[in-house]
Write a protein that holds these residues in place. Structure first.
Motif, PDB file in Angstrom:
ATOM      1  N   VAL A  40      43.772   5.574  19.871  1.00  0.00           N
ATOM      2  CA  VAL A  40      45.026   6.322  19.676  1.00  0.00           C
ATOM      3  C   VAL A  40      45.961   5.896  20.798  1.00  0.00           C
ATOM      4  N   LEU A  41      47.230   6.073  20.567  1.00  0.00           N
ATOM      5  CA  LEU A  41      48.220   5.613  21.547  1.00  0.00           C
ATOM      6  C   LEU A  41      47.950   6.173  22.941  1.00  0.00           C
ATOM      7  N   GLU A  42      47.637   7.465  23.000  1.00  0.00           N
ATOM      8  CA  GLU A  42      47.449   8.111  24.298  1.00  0.00           C
ATOM      9  C   GLU A  42      46.292   7.489  25.070  1.00  0.00           C
ATOM     10  N   GLN A  43      45.217   7.146  24.355  1.00  0.00           N
ATOM     11  CA  GLN A  43      44.057   6.558  25.038  1.00  0.00           C
ATOM     12  C   GLN A  43      44.290   5.082  25.348  1.00  0.00           C
ATOM     13  N   ILE A  45      47.073   3.974  26.441  1.00  0.00           N
ATOM     14  CA  ILE A  45      47.763   4.021  27.729  1.00  0.00           C
ATOM     15  C   ILE A  45      46.807   4.428  28.842  1.00  0.00           C
ATOM     16  N   ALA A  46      45.921   5.384  28.541  1.00  0.00           N
ATOM     17  CA  ALA A  46      44.957   5.820  29.554  1.00  0.00           C
ATOM     18  C   ALA A  46      44.111   4.636  30.025  1.00  0.00           C
ATOM     19  N   ASN A  49      46.183   2.294  32.140  1.00  0.00           N
ATOM     20  CA  ASN A  49      46.395   2.896  33.469  1.00  0.00           C
ATOM     21  C   ASN A  49      45.193   2.652  34.372  1.00  0.00           C
ATOM     22  N   LEU A  52      44.947  -0.940  35.428  1.00  0.00           N
ATOM     23  CA  LEU A  52      45.924  -1.297  36.466  1.00  0.00           C
ATOM     24  C   LEU A  52      45.574  -0.657  37.808  1.00  0.00           C
ATOM     25  N   ASP A  53      44.993   0.545  37.774  1.00  0.00           N
ATOM     26  CA  ASP A  53      44.487   1.148  39.031  1.00  0.00           C
ATOM     27  C   ASP A  53      43.470   0.202  39.674  1.00  0.00           C
ATOM     28  N   TRP A 146      37.736  11.264  33.537  1.00  0.00           N
ATOM     29  CA  TRP A 146      38.154  10.810  32.206  1.00  0.00           C
ATOM     30  C   TRP A 146      36.958  10.275  31.419  1.00  0.00           C
ATOM     31  N   GLU A 149      34.258  12.973  30.548  1.00  0.00           N
ATOM     32  CA  GLU A 149      34.668  13.861  29.459  1.00  0.00           C
ATOM     33  C   GLU A 149      34.551  13.175  28.103  1.00  0.00           C
ATOM     34  N   TRP A 150      34.850  11.876  28.085  1.00  0.00           N
ATOM     35  CA  TRP A 150      34.712  11.166  26.808  1.00  0.00           C
ATOM     36  C   TRP A 150      33.252  10.987  26.417  1.00  0.00           C
ATOM     37  N   ARG A 153      32.512  14.283  24.865  1.00  0.00           N
ATOM     38  CA  ARG A 153      33.164  14.434  23.548  1.00  0.00           C
ATOM     39  C   ARG A 153      32.468  13.613  22.470  1.00  0.00           C
TER      40      ARG A 153
END
Lengths: 258, 95
Positions: A40-43, A45-46, A49, A52-53, A146, A149-150, A153
């Motif tokens: 999904v788009l949100e993941q 980006i996650a 991120n 890049l960290d 993060w 939690e996945w 889930r």
């Protein structure tokens, strides 16, 4: 450099910093492969991120390694102009992404280790390592949260998500042991208390991983044969392809800059 | 799980301490915790925020755009509702 280091120590330290840097770089490269392909788009980006960290942490480490090596090498030289046998990353992080669950498990096992390692490294007598560890730990804490939690889930999700993530755990587990098998550089540095003894982190790691897997109603594999070699440059067949893609531009057009 | 199974959430970000939370957009998430984490990754990656609120979109009740006339136009000719409409005696000074 806060103290004049004995030559052997300096070599071990530069090898160790490269090992940390290479591991982060290869994982960053892997995770960024998800860019545009996330579930999904949100993941999506996650994931980027986090990639890049890791890349940011890698840069600090390569800059420090370049300083230690004292061969007039830049961080870019270290990332782009070393070959497979010179890379010291863990085998765990070079494994292909697989499905989203596989990527999550790989990340979770690594970040759980990183959290324990950086917490100790933060207290290192080497102020440079300590500073990098302290800065990285803030990011790592989120990566851990993060990914954990996945795992929960997906494990405690649908029948399909559960069976797929369990399969991923069983497959990737064989690459998890290497983190706790110290190489020569780690042994030397631990003996003079610059870094923690990685073998001693295993118990806490197992406990943390088990707690999350239990909550996710997943099963922890037992007594599996553990692959190793990454720390000394002996890799699985996957690393060469990553480097070929990542280093192509610098190899083809040397000295190109952004 | 399909993304369309995930409810939509409205995201509000406070950019600095002392400021109000402002609506920044919406996203999909399975539950509140995931909504806040997704918002962190989608909307605060350039230091935009220090606090996040997530509200499931179905709980937002909005005025009807078709009734905008009846709702808002009557206020247009009532300038005396603004304090600036009134002259304040000099003796009072700044209020």
């Amino acid at each position: 450099m806060n103290i004049a280091l004995h030559n052997d120590t300096q070599v071990a330290l530069s090898n160790y910093v490269l090992q940390l840097a290479d591991t982060n770089l290869i994982l960053a490269q892997r995770i960024c492969e998800w860019c545009g392909h996330g579930p999904v788009l949100e993941q999506d980006i996650a994931l980027s991120n986090i990639g890049l960290d890791l890349l940011g942490q890698t840069r600090s480490l390569y800059q420090y390694a370049a300083e230690l090596l004292d061969e007039d090498k830049s961080e870019d030289d270290l990332a782009y102009l070393r070959s497979e046998r010179q890379f010291k990353n863990l085998l765990l992080v070079e494994q292909p992404n697989g499905d989203f669950g596989y990527t999550i498990v790989r990340q979770f096992l690594y970040e759980t280790f990183q959290q324990l390692l950086l917490t100790e490294l933060k207290k290192s007598s080497n102020t440079q390592l300590a500073a990098i560890a302290e800065k990285s730990l803030i990011e790592t804490n989120y990566h851990y949260k993060w990914s954990a939690e996945w795992v929960i889930r997906l494990g405690d999700g649908t029948e399909e998500s559960k069976s797929r993530i369990q399969k991923s755990i069983n497959e990737i587990w064989t690459y998890s042991g290497e983190m706790f098998i110290p190489c020569a550089a780690e042994q030397l540095l631990a003996s003079i208390s610059i870094i923690p003894d990685v073998a001693a982190l295993k118990e806490a790691w197992m406990r943390k991983v088990k707690t999350v897997l239990d909550e996710a109603t997943l099963t922890m594999p037992e007594n599996m044969y553990m692959q190793q070699g990454g720390k000394t440059g002996v890799h699985t067949e996957h690393l060469g392809y990553i480097l070929a893609e990542m280093q192509y531009l610098q190899r083809q057009y040397p000295r190109q800059q952004w | 799980m399909q993304q369309q199974d995930w409810p939509l959430w409205e995201i509000f970000i406070r950019s600095r301490q002392g400021l109000d939370h402002k609506h920044v957009g919406s996203l999909h998430a399975a539950d509140a915790q995931m909504a806040i984490e997704n918002a962190r990754d989608v909307y605060t990656r350039r230091m935009e925020g220090v606090s996040i609120w997530a509200v499931e979109s179905k709980y937002i009740h909005a005025s009807n755009p078709d009734e905008a006339g009846a709702f808002f136009e009557p206020a247009e000719d009532k300038v005396y509702r603004h304090p600036t409409f009134y002259d304040i005696p000099e003796a009072i000074g700044h209020m």
